[in-house]
Design a protein around this motif. Sequence first.
Motif, PDB file in Angstrom:
ATOM      1  N   LEU B  15       1.092  -7.455  10.888  1.00  0.00           N
ATOM      2  CA  LEU B  15       0.507  -8.927  10.396  1.00  0.00           C
ATOM      3  C   LEU B  15       1.242  -9.908  10.912  1.00  0.00           C
ATOM      4  CD1 LEU B  15      -1.173  -8.309   6.873  1.00  0.00           C
ATOM      5  CD2 LEU B  15      -1.934  -7.603   9.246  1.00  0.00           C
ATOM      6  N   GLY B  16       2.517  -9.809  10.974  1.00  0.00           N
ATOM      7  CA  GLY B  16       3.612 -10.602  11.803  1.00  0.00           C
ATOM      8  C   GLY B  16       3.899 -11.883  10.423  1.00  0.00           C
ATOM      9  N   ILE B  17       3.880 -11.233   9.294  1.00  0.00           N
ATOM     10  CA  ILE B  17       4.042 -12.217   7.866  1.00  0.00           C
ATOM     11  C   ILE B  17       5.257 -11.906   7.202  1.00  0.00           C
ATOM     12  CG2 ILE B  17       1.754 -12.879   7.667  1.00  0.00           C
ATOM     13  CD1 ILE B  17       1.464 -10.939   5.373  1.00  0.00           C
ATOM     14  N   ASP B  18       5.849 -12.782   6.497  1.00  0.00           N
ATOM     15  CA  ASP B  18       7.125 -12.828   5.780  1.00  0.00           C
ATOM     16  C   ASP B  18       6.724 -11.591   4.866  1.00  0.00           C
ATOM     17  OD1 ASP B  18       8.894 -14.466   6.587  1.00  0.00           O
ATOM     18  OD2 ASP B  18       9.282 -15.388   4.687  1.00  0.00           O
ATOM     19  N   SER B  19       7.878 -10.783   4.224  1.00  0.00           N
ATOM     20  CA  SER B  19       7.826  -9.600   3.560  1.00  0.00           C
ATOM     21  C   SER B  19       7.524 -10.179   2.209  1.00  0.00           C
ATOM     22  CB  SER B  19       9.139  -8.922   3.449  1.00  0.00           C
ATOM     23  OG  SER B  19       9.351  -8.204   4.976  1.00  0.00           O
ATOM     24  N   ASN B  20       7.884 -11.354   1.895  1.00  0.00           N
ATOM     25  CA  ASN B  20       7.709 -11.559   0.513  1.00  0.00           C
ATOM     26  C   ASN B  20       6.103 -12.091   0.175  1.00  0.00           C
ATOM     27  OD1 ASN B  20       7.378 -14.368   1.389  1.00  0.00           O
ATOM     28  ND2 ASN B  20       9.578 -14.934   0.970  1.00  0.00           N
ATOM     29  N   LEU B  21       5.416 -12.335   1.264  1.00  0.00           N
ATOM     30  CA  LEU B  21       4.091 -12.438   1.135  1.00  0.00           C
ATOM     31  C   LEU B  21       3.382 -11.133   0.735  1.00  0.00           C
ATOM     32  CD1 LEU B  21       3.432 -14.976   4.062  1.00  0.00           C
ATOM     33  CD2 LEU B  21       3.470 -15.670   1.553  1.00  0.00           C
ATOM     34  N   ILE B  22       3.986 -10.064   0.941  1.00  0.00           N
ATOM     35  CA  ILE B  22       3.278  -8.877   0.909  1.00  0.00           C
ATOM     36  C   ILE B  22       3.142  -8.034  -0.509  1.00  0.00           C
ATOM     37  CG2 ILE B  22       2.997  -6.391   1.990  1.00  0.00           C
ATOM     38  CD1 ILE B  22       4.517  -8.013   4.326  1.00  0.00           C
ATOM     39  N   LYS B  23       2.189  -8.276  -1.272  1.00  0.00           N
ATOM     40  CA  LYS B  23       1.900  -8.067  -2.633  1.00  0.00           C
ATOM     41  C   LYS B  23       0.855  -7.248  -2.662  1.00  0.00           C
ATOM     42  CE  LYS B  23       4.852 -11.678  -4.524  1.00  0.00           C
ATOM     43  NZ  LYS B  23       4.737 -12.817  -3.642  1.00  0.00           N
ATOM     44  N   ASP B  24       0.790  -6.613  -3.882  1.00  0.00           N
ATOM     45  CA  ASP B  24      -0.742  -5.894  -4.364  1.00  0.00           C
ATOM     46  C   ASP B  24      -1.873  -6.674  -4.119  1.00  0.00           C
ATOM     47  OD1 ASP B  24       0.714  -3.510  -4.591  1.00  0.00           O
ATOM     48  OD2 ASP B  24       0.280  -3.367  -6.863  1.00  0.00           O
ATOM     49  N   ASN B  25      -1.757  -7.975  -4.317  1.00  0.00           N
ATOM     50  CA  ASN B  25      -3.291  -8.653  -4.362  1.00  0.00           C
ATOM     51  C   ASN B  25      -3.403  -9.183  -2.856  1.00  0.00           C
ATOM     52  OD1 ASN B  25      -1.203 -10.727  -3.907  1.00  0.00           O
ATOM     53  ND2 ASN B  25      -1.820 -11.853  -5.998  1.00  0.00           N
ATOM     54  N   LEU B  26      -2.539  -8.924  -2.038  1.00  0.00           N
ATOM     55  CA  LEU B  26      -2.842  -9.246  -0.439  1.00  0.00           C
ATOM     56  C   LEU B  26      -4.129  -8.577   0.172  1.00  0.00           C
ATOM     57  CD1 LEU B  26      -1.831 -10.969   2.039  1.00  0.00           C
ATOM     58  CD2 LEU B  26      -0.959  -8.619   2.758  1.00  0.00           C
ATOM     59  N   THR B  27      -5.113  -9.535   0.344  1.00  0.00           N
ATOM     60  CA  THR B  27      -6.237  -8.685   0.912  1.00  0.00           C
ATOM     61  C   THR B  27      -6.778  -8.949   2.295  1.00  0.00           C
ATOM     62  OG1 THR B  27      -7.912 -10.473  -0.272  1.00  0.00           O
ATOM     63  CG2 THR B  27      -7.285  -8.493  -1.618  1.00  0.00           C
ATOM     64  N   TYR B  28      -7.489  -8.100   2.972  1.00  0.00           N
ATOM     65  CA  TYR B  28      -8.168  -8.248   4.214  1.00  0.00           C
ATOM     66  C   TYR B  28      -8.757  -9.786   4.287  1.00  0.00           C
ATOM     67  CZ  TYR B  28     -10.989  -7.511   8.328  1.00  0.00           C
ATOM     68  OH  TYR B  28     -11.481  -7.608   9.652  1.00  0.00           O
ATOM     69  N   GLN B  29      -8.308 -10.512   5.217  1.00  0.00           N
ATOM     70  CA  GLN B  29      -8.885 -11.566   5.496  1.00  0.00           C
ATOM     71  C   GLN B  29      -8.504 -12.711   4.465  1.00  0.00           C
ATOM     72  OE1 GLN B  29     -13.056 -11.163   6.783  1.00  0.00           O
ATOM     73  NE2 GLN B  29     -12.424 -11.350   8.929  1.00  0.00           N
ATOM     74  N   ASP B  61     -11.834   0.979   4.155  1.00  0.00           N
ATOM     75  CA  ASP B  61     -11.705   0.880   2.714  1.00  0.00           C
ATOM     76  C   ASP B  61     -10.200   0.344   2.482  1.00  0.00           C
ATOM     77  OD1 ASP B  61     -13.273   1.572   0.504  1.00  0.00           O
ATOM     78  OD2 ASP B  61     -12.249   3.379   0.347  1.00  0.00           O
ATOM     79  N   LEU B  62      -9.273   0.172   3.538  1.00  0.00           N
ATOM     80  CA  LEU B  62      -8.112  -0.201   3.351  1.00  0.00           C
ATOM     81  C   LEU B  62      -8.083  -1.703   3.319  1.00  0.00           C
ATOM     82  CD1 LEU B  62      -4.889   1.759   5.289  1.00  0.00           C
ATOM     83  CD2 LEU B  62      -5.036  -0.780   4.736  1.00  0.00           C
ATOM     84  N   SER B  63      -8.499  -2.156   2.402  1.00  0.00           N
ATOM     85  CA  SER B  63      -8.845  -3.825   2.513  1.00  0.00           C
ATOM     86  C   SER B  63      -7.760  -4.562   1.751  1.00  0.00           C
ATOM     87  CB  SER B  63     -10.191  -4.145   1.914  1.00  0.00           C
ATOM     88  OG  SER B  63     -10.330  -3.529   0.580  1.00  0.00           O
ATOM     89  N   SER B  64      -6.707  -3.628   1.065  1.00  0.00           N
ATOM     90  CA  SER B  64      -5.531  -4.577   0.454  1.00  0.00           C
ATOM     91  C   SER B  64      -4.399  -3.796   0.416  1.00  0.00           C
ATOM     92  CB  SER B  64      -6.005  -4.957  -1.091  1.00  0.00           C
ATOM     93  OG  SER B  64      -5.937  -3.547  -1.999  1.00  0.00           O
ATOM     94  N   PHE B  65      -3.291  -4.422   0.155  1.00  0.00           N
ATOM     95  CA  PHE B  65      -2.036  -3.775   0.234  1.00  0.00           C
ATOM     96  C   PHE B  65      -2.058  -2.627  -0.688  1.00  0.00           C
ATOM     97  CE2 PHE B  65       2.407  -3.187  -1.094  1.00  0.00           C
ATOM     98  CZ  PHE B  65       2.991  -3.054  -0.062  1.00  0.00           C
ATOM     99  N   LYS B  66      -2.522  -2.911  -2.064  1.00  0.00           N
ATOM    100  CA  LYS B  66      -2.690  -1.956  -2.930  1.00  0.00           C
ATOM    101  C   LYS B  66      -3.252  -0.590  -2.728  1.00  0.00           C
ATOM    102  CE  LYS B  66      -4.278  -1.514  -7.955  1.00  0.00           C
ATOM    103  NZ  LYS B  66      -5.299  -1.978  -8.524  1.00  0.00           N
ATOM    104  N   LYS B  67      -4.593  -1.095  -1.782  1.00  0.00           N
ATOM    105  CA  LYS B  67      -5.390   0.191  -1.437  1.00  0.00           C
ATOM    106  C   LYS B  67      -4.786   0.864  -0.254  1.00  0.00           C
ATOM    107  CE  LYS B  67      -9.576   1.369  -1.974  1.00  0.00           C
ATOM    108  NZ  LYS B  67     -10.343   1.716  -3.224  1.00  0.00           N
ATOM    109  N   ALA B  68      -4.045   0.329   0.580  1.00  0.00           N
ATOM    110  CA  ALA B  68      -3.068   0.940   1.480  1.00  0.00           C
ATOM    111  C   ALA B  68      -2.225   2.001   0.722  1.00  0.00           C
ATOM    112  CB  ALA B  68      -2.329   0.091   2.241  1.00  0.00           C
ATOM    113  N   ARG B  69      -1.586   1.514  -0.322  1.00  0.00           N
ATOM    114  CA  ARG B  69      -0.652   2.537  -1.102  1.00  0.00           C
ATOM    115  C   ARG B  69      -1.577   3.839  -1.687  1.00  0.00           C
ATOM    116  NH1 ARG B  69       0.700  -0.146  -5.100  1.00  0.00           N
ATOM    117  NH2 ARG B  69       2.609  -1.320  -4.190  1.00  0.00           N
ATOM    118  N   GLU B  70      -2.721   3.138  -2.007  1.00  0.00           N
ATOM    119  CA  GLU B  70      -3.639   4.381  -2.568  1.00  0.00           C
ATOM    120  C   GLU B  70      -4.136   5.323  -1.720  1.00  0.00           C
ATOM    121  OE1 GLU B  70      -5.532   1.350  -5.918  1.00  0.00           O
ATOM    122  OE2 GLU B  70      -6.843   2.511  -4.615  1.00  0.00           O
ATOM    123  N   ILE B  71      -4.499   5.002  -0.465  1.00  0.00           N
ATOM    124  CA  ILE B  71      -5.052   5.853   0.697  1.00  0.00           C
ATOM    125  C   ILE B  71      -3.697   6.769   1.057  1.00  0.00           C
ATOM    126  CG2 ILE B  71      -5.654   5.764   2.940  1.00  0.00           C
ATOM    127  CD1 ILE B  71      -7.451   3.246   2.040  1.00  0.00           C
TER     128      ILE B  71
END
Lengths: 453, 79
Positions: B15-29, B61-71
């Motif tokens: 995504l080319g974003i800062d690591s500190n923005l990457i949290k469970d509540n980060l969602t697609y779009q 289905d992989l529509s959030s950071f949290k969901k990515a971990r679950e998958i």
Amino acid sequence: MGLIKRIKEIESFQIIDEVSGKRYKFNDLPEVSWASESQGLVFCYLDNSFESISFLLKALESRHVLVLLSKTLSNNFKDALEGIYFPNYIFDASRSEISTYTKIGSVLYYKISVKQHVLHSDLKVLLSTSGTTGSPKLVKLSERNLLTNAEAIAAYLPISNTDIVPLNLPVHYSYGLSVLTSNAISGATVCAGSLDVMSKGFWENFQKYQYATIAGVPYVYEMLDRIGFTKMDLPSLRYFTQAGGKLRDDLVKKYGTYAIEKDKLFYVMYGQTEATARMSYLDPSALLTHIGSIGKAISGGRFKVHPETSELLYEGPNVFGGYAETLEDLGSFEAPDFLNTGDLAIIDENGFIFITGRSKRIAKVFGNRINLDELESYVSQHFSDYFACVGWQDKTIVIFSTNDHCQPKDIIDWLSKEYKLHPSSFKVMSIQSFPLTANGKIDYSTLTRAYDN
Amino acid sequence: MENNQKLVHAFHEALGIDSNLIKDNLTYQSIPEWDSISHMILISQLEEDFNVSIETDDVIDLSSFKKAREILIKLGINF
């Protein structure tokens, strides 16, 4: 006859706002309060929300001349464009105020222009030659261009007045606009606020509204392939269309085979903003035997291949009225006898056209048309040094640099921000010196080969 | 690299974003950087970094950071 007059006569045309679930007929659309009676220039920064689609239709109905642009264009590009064309009105939901403009609607701004616009009587809509770069070069189109192209498209696509059609492509882009106009004059129902195909919500709404069709540029079909489109159960889907660049032959075959098996129709099409949108389509019955072909000209259009250069030339009532690069250019509207497509082509003995290459310095990245000469001068200006750019396989833009004080990462970060393209779209390659052709110009083919290796 | 860090790194790269923005509540779009194009790149990045193959249904289905971990957990990756 005007486009909107035609749309208003069609009883069944409706817009569904997917966000609110409400349905609108043309006459139910909210009125726009213009600040003045006189004709003006309107910059429309659009997305595919109901507010944008509704404004677009009402603005088309008005006597104003419209410039259709992306809402997500960077503010630098917006400022630069406004500084060239001095619009009287700006529709932009992404800014809460615009300096020197007065807010006259929730997202509509007005200014009595200090410049006297001379707007040619045929001029109705201007489209950008590139969706993301904010290039000042605009394509001039008349209402006749829009209507004749919409009619020609509606004549070959199996559009029905009971269809529900998602607007999943941007309407400031010629292909997306043509989906709106061709369905509207055919009395179909279009959906505003549609999500993109990678959202779960898009597929939920597909079932909810029973979409009849999907339109996509090549990368949309790449995505659809990744999510197993051909294995999905989509009984409401009757036909689907592809334009905006060449789709890989193996995917054309895959979708073509899927369409035959599932009794659907797949249309590979070809066009350009300079031709309003569409120039040709490949009849689905000929698809699998003519993979890689762009088909034949639409009704009213005609192609020929230049005998010496092999460039594909097109004539038809949808050919544009020239480019605008300055305010003065809005005062003229002259269609060329033939449109130079910039593509090289051959026509086989049965009249099927095959594109063999490209003569203009244009790259297509994720469906965005990028003028490489413009990008080159833009990046060179920003970093105060000379860079040479080439497009590679319609995937990547390679920037060649002869100095080492500009960090590749800085160049890529800046370009991806300005152009709103993923950083992986750009590669920076450092070279000793720029290769030159015999007449002293940058030798781009040598640069392309250098990157190939 | 620990798997959670590896997952943050994959998101950061794609995504080319800062690591500190990457949290469970980060969602697609929810941010302009996570659009359909970078989503495709993210899927390939995850497949490469974790050496897994993501099924077609899971791509959407992989529509959030949290969901990515679950998958990824479903695919046998431990967090």
